[in-house]
Design an enzyme around this catalytic site. Structure first.
Site, PDB file in Angstrom:
ATOM      1  N   HIS A 151       0.870  -1.363   0.037  1.00 35.06           N
ATOM      2  CA  HIS A 151       0.191   0.088   0.109  1.00 35.06           C
ATOM      3  C   HIS A 151       0.800   1.409  -0.076  1.00 35.06           C
ATOM      4  O   HIS A 151       1.789   1.297   0.417  1.00 35.06           O
ATOM      5  CB  HIS A 151      -0.787   0.081   1.168  1.00 35.06           C
ATOM      6  CG  HIS A 151      -0.360  -0.105   2.577  1.00 35.06           C
ATOM      7  ND1 HIS A 151      -0.146  -1.258   3.354  1.00 35.06           N
ATOM      8  CD2 HIS A 151      -0.052   0.899   3.362  1.00 35.06           C
ATOM      9  CE1 HIS A 151       0.508  -0.931   4.509  1.00 35.06           C
ATOM     10  NE2 HIS A 151       0.474   0.531   4.583  1.00 35.06           N
ATOM     11  N   HIS A 193       3.844   7.093   3.718  1.00 38.22           N
ATOM     12  CA  HIS A 193       4.888   6.436   3.756  1.00 38.22           C
ATOM     13  C   HIS A 193       4.227   5.206   2.490  1.00 38.22           C
ATOM     14  O   HIS A 193       3.110   5.223   2.096  1.00 38.22           O
ATOM     15  CB  HIS A 193       4.705   5.338   5.047  1.00 38.22           C
ATOM     16  CG  HIS A 193       3.597   4.495   5.414  1.00 38.22           C
ATOM     17  ND1 HIS A 193       2.758   5.043   6.414  1.00 38.22           N
ATOM     18  CD2 HIS A 193       3.155   3.393   5.146  1.00 38.22           C
ATOM     19  CE1 HIS A 193       1.653   4.186   6.805  1.00 38.22           C
ATOM     20  NE2 HIS A 193       2.078   3.171   5.823  1.00 38.22           N
ATOM     21  N   GLU A 212       7.632   1.087   5.178  1.00 38.29           N
ATOM     22  CA  GLU A 212       7.133  -0.006   5.995  1.00 38.29           C
ATOM     23  C   GLU A 212       7.283  -1.237   5.280  1.00 38.29           C
ATOM     24  O   GLU A 212       7.090  -1.258   3.931  1.00 38.29           O
ATOM     25  CB  GLU A 212       5.414   0.341   6.230  1.00 38.29           C
ATOM     26  CG  GLU A 212       4.650  -0.648   6.768  1.00 38.29           C
ATOM     27  CD  GLU A 212       3.174  -0.548   7.281  1.00 38.29           C
ATOM     28  OE1 GLU A 212       2.535   0.449   6.439  1.00 38.29           O
ATOM     29  OE2 GLU A 212       2.591  -1.403   7.810  1.00 38.29           O
TER      30      GLU A 212
HETATM   31  C1  LIG Z   1      -2.031   1.169  10.331  1.00 39.81           C
HETATM   32  C2  LIG Z   1      -0.794   0.171  10.886  1.00 39.81           C
HETATM   33  C3  LIG Z   1       0.225   0.206  10.074  1.00 39.81           C
HETATM   34  C4  LIG Z   1      -0.076  -0.670   8.775  1.00 39.81           C
HETATM   35  O1  LIG Z   1      -0.284  -1.608   9.141  1.00 39.81           O
HETATM   36  O2  LIG Z   1      -0.115  -0.011   7.436  1.00 39.81           O
HETATM   37  C5  LIG Z   1       0.429   1.830   9.778  1.00 39.81           C
HETATM   38  O3  LIG Z   1       0.874   1.833   8.443  1.00 39.81           O
HETATM   39  S1  LIG Z   1       0.924   2.590  11.240  1.00 39.81           S
HETATM   40  C6  LIG Z   1       1.635   4.142  10.384  1.00 39.81           C
HETATM   41  C7  LIG Z   1       1.990   5.133  11.283  1.00 39.81           C
HETATM   42  N1  LIG Z   1       2.878   4.540  12.312  1.00 39.81           N
HETATM   43  C8  LIG Z   1       4.460   5.089  11.823  1.00 39.81           C
HETATM   44  O4  LIG Z   1       4.550   6.027  11.010  1.00 39.81           O
HETATM   45  C9  LIG Z   1       5.356   4.546  12.598  1.00 39.81           C
HETATM   46  C10 LIG Z   1       6.943   4.730  11.947  1.00 39.81           C
HETATM   47  N2  LIG Z   1       6.990   6.295  12.105  1.00 39.81           N
HETATM   48  C11 LIG Z   1       7.544   6.927  13.099  1.00 39.81           C
HETATM   49  O5  LIG Z   1       8.451   6.121  13.793  1.00 39.81           O
HETATM   50  C12 LIG Z   1       7.703   8.335  13.121  1.00 39.81           C
HETATM   51  O6  LIG Z   1       6.835   8.945  12.190  1.00 39.81           O
HETATM   52  C13 LIG Z   1       8.995   8.904  12.398  1.00 39.81           C
HETATM   53  C14 LIG Z   1       9.236   8.551  11.004  1.00 39.81           C
HETATM   54  C15 LIG Z   1      10.305   8.527  13.404  1.00 39.81           C
HETATM   55  C16 LIG Z   1       8.975  10.437  12.533  1.00 39.81           C
HETATM   56  O7  LIG Z   1       8.700  10.877  13.764  1.00 39.81           O
HETATM   57  P1  LIG Z   1       8.412  12.253  14.134  1.00 39.81           P
HETATM   58  O8  LIG Z   1       7.796  12.681  15.334  1.00 39.81           O
HETATM   59  O9  LIG Z   1       7.761  13.139  12.973  1.00 39.81           O
HETATM   60  O10 LIG Z   1       9.933  13.167  14.016  1.00 39.81           O
HETATM   61  P2  LIG Z   1      10.535  14.038  13.581  1.00 39.81           P
HETATM   62  O11 LIG Z   1       9.566  15.047  13.420  1.00 39.81           O
HETATM   63  O12 LIG Z   1      11.723  14.199  14.183  1.00 39.81           O
HETATM   64  O13 LIG Z   1      10.920  13.413  12.029  1.00 39.81           O
HETATM   65  C17 LIG Z   1      12.183  13.505  11.788  1.00 39.81           C
HETATM   66  C18 LIG Z   1      12.476  13.690  10.391  1.00 39.81           C
HETATM   67  O14 LIG Z   1      11.793  12.662   9.452  1.00 39.81           O
HETATM   68  C19 LIG Z   1      10.890  13.685   8.710  1.00 39.81           C
HETATM   69  N3  LIG Z   1       9.625  12.829   8.571  1.00 39.81           N
HETATM   70  C20 LIG Z   1       8.772  12.465   9.624  1.00 39.81           C
HETATM   71  N4  LIG Z   1       7.754  11.610   9.155  1.00 39.81           N
HETATM   72  C21 LIG Z   1       8.262  11.555   7.507  1.00 39.81           C
HETATM   73  C22 LIG Z   1       7.429  10.804   6.697  1.00 39.81           C
HETATM   74  N5  LIG Z   1       6.429  10.079   6.893  1.00 39.81           N
HETATM   75  N6  LIG Z   1       7.883  10.760   5.183  1.00 39.81           N
HETATM   76  C23 LIG Z   1       9.039  11.499   5.268  1.00 39.81           C
HETATM   77  N7  LIG Z   1       9.821  12.331   6.178  1.00 39.81           N
HETATM   78  C24 LIG Z   1       9.267  12.048   7.354  1.00 39.81           C
HETATM   79  C25 LIG Z   1      10.647  14.975   9.496  1.00 39.81           C
HETATM   80  O15 LIG Z   1      10.241  15.765   8.577  1.00 39.81           O
HETATM   81  C26 LIG Z   1      11.996  15.160  10.014  1.00 39.81           C
HETATM   82  O16 LIG Z   1      12.856  15.496   8.896  1.00 39.81           O
HETATM   83  P3  LIG Z   1      13.558  16.975   9.016  1.00 39.81           P
HETATM   84  O17 LIG Z   1      12.595  17.667   9.618  1.00 39.81           O
HETATM   85  O18 LIG Z   1      14.315  17.154   7.952  1.00 39.81           O
HETATM   86  O19 LIG Z   1      14.513  16.589  10.349  1.00 39.81           O
HETATM   87 CO   LIG Z   2       0.889   1.494   6.444  1.00 46.78          CO
END
Ligand SMILES: CC[C@@H](C(=O)O)C(=O)SCCNC(=O)CCNC(=O)[C@H](O)C(C)(C)COP(=O)(O)OP(=O)(O)OC[C@H]1O[C@@H](n2cnc3c(N)ncnc32)[C@H](O)[C@@H]1OP(=O)(O)O
Ligand SMILES: [Co+2]
Length: 134
Positions: free
Chosen positions: A7, A79, A130
């Site tokens: 997905h 994602h 993912e």
């Molecule tokens: C429904 C269940 C399952 C499925 O079966 O399909 C799912 O899909 S669950 C979906 C939700 N769960 C998750 O997303 C878990 C993994 N994600 C995480 O652990 C966090 O979101 C993260 C990726 C670690 C980011 O956490 P965040 O609190 O946003 O931290 P930061 O703000 O410090 O972000 C760090 C850095 O990464 C950039 N970022 C954040 N999210 C994304 C993204 N989705 N795509 C691209 N970039 C992302 C963020 O902008 C920061 O960048 P800089 O600002 O340049 O440092």
């Molecule tokens: Co998902």
């Protein structure tokens, strides 16, 4: 190592409105909402001939997508989920290669009842990945 795209996920501020838009504007088949507190999201899936689109909104105070939506208040691509045959082997190969596996590295059960893991977006061209074991 990678199989099909399982997905593509879009984070949205209002899941009901997003689902309705896909149904009425795009004529899509959309599943009913699934609350997944252990993931901090509520999701629906748009079913397509070759893959799915996951629409997700935050659930609870500690949702991992809250910060993303704060930066992208209208929503956005969140994602991409690739299928793998063996998520532990994939995890270990990725860690060996220096990629950051999010959380403690233990797969969680995802929306499809299968083990999932996430890889840090900064290690993959700014895209949150993912992996889902199928
Ligand atoms: C429904 C269940 C399952 C499925 O079966 O399909 C799912 O899909 S669950 C979906 C939700 N769960 C998750 O997303 C878990 C993994 N994600 C995480 O652990 C966090 O979101 C993260 C990726 C670690 C980011 O956490 P965040 O609190 O946003 O931290 P930061 O703000 O410090 O972000 C760090 C850095 O990464 C950039 N970022 C954040 N999210 C994304 C993204 N989705 N795509 C691209 N970039 C992302 C963020 O902008 C920061 O960048 P800089 O600002 O340049 O440092
Ligand atoms: Co998902």
């Amino acid at each position: 190592m990678l199989g099909r795209v399982n997905h593509v996920a879009i984070a949205v501020p209002d899941l009901a409105a997003a689902a309705e838009s896909y149904r009425s504007m795009l004529g899509a088949n959309v599943t009913e909402p699934q609350a997944l507190p252990e993931h901090g999201v509520t999701v629906v899936f748009v079913t397509l001939p070759n893959t799915k689109v996951e629409l997700l909104e935050p659930l609870g105070e500690a949702s991992p997508i809250a910060a993303f939506l704060a930066k992208n208040p209208a929503g956005g691509m969140h994602h991409i989920c690739y299928e793998v045959a063996d998520i532990i082997a994939a995890r270990d190969r990725l860690k060996e290669a220096g990629a950051r596996v999010l959380g403690d590295g233990t797969p969680k059960i995802g929306a499809h009842g299968k083990p999932v893991l996430f890889l840090h977006p900064k290690d993959f061209q700014g895209t949150l990945i993912e992996l889902e074991e199928v």
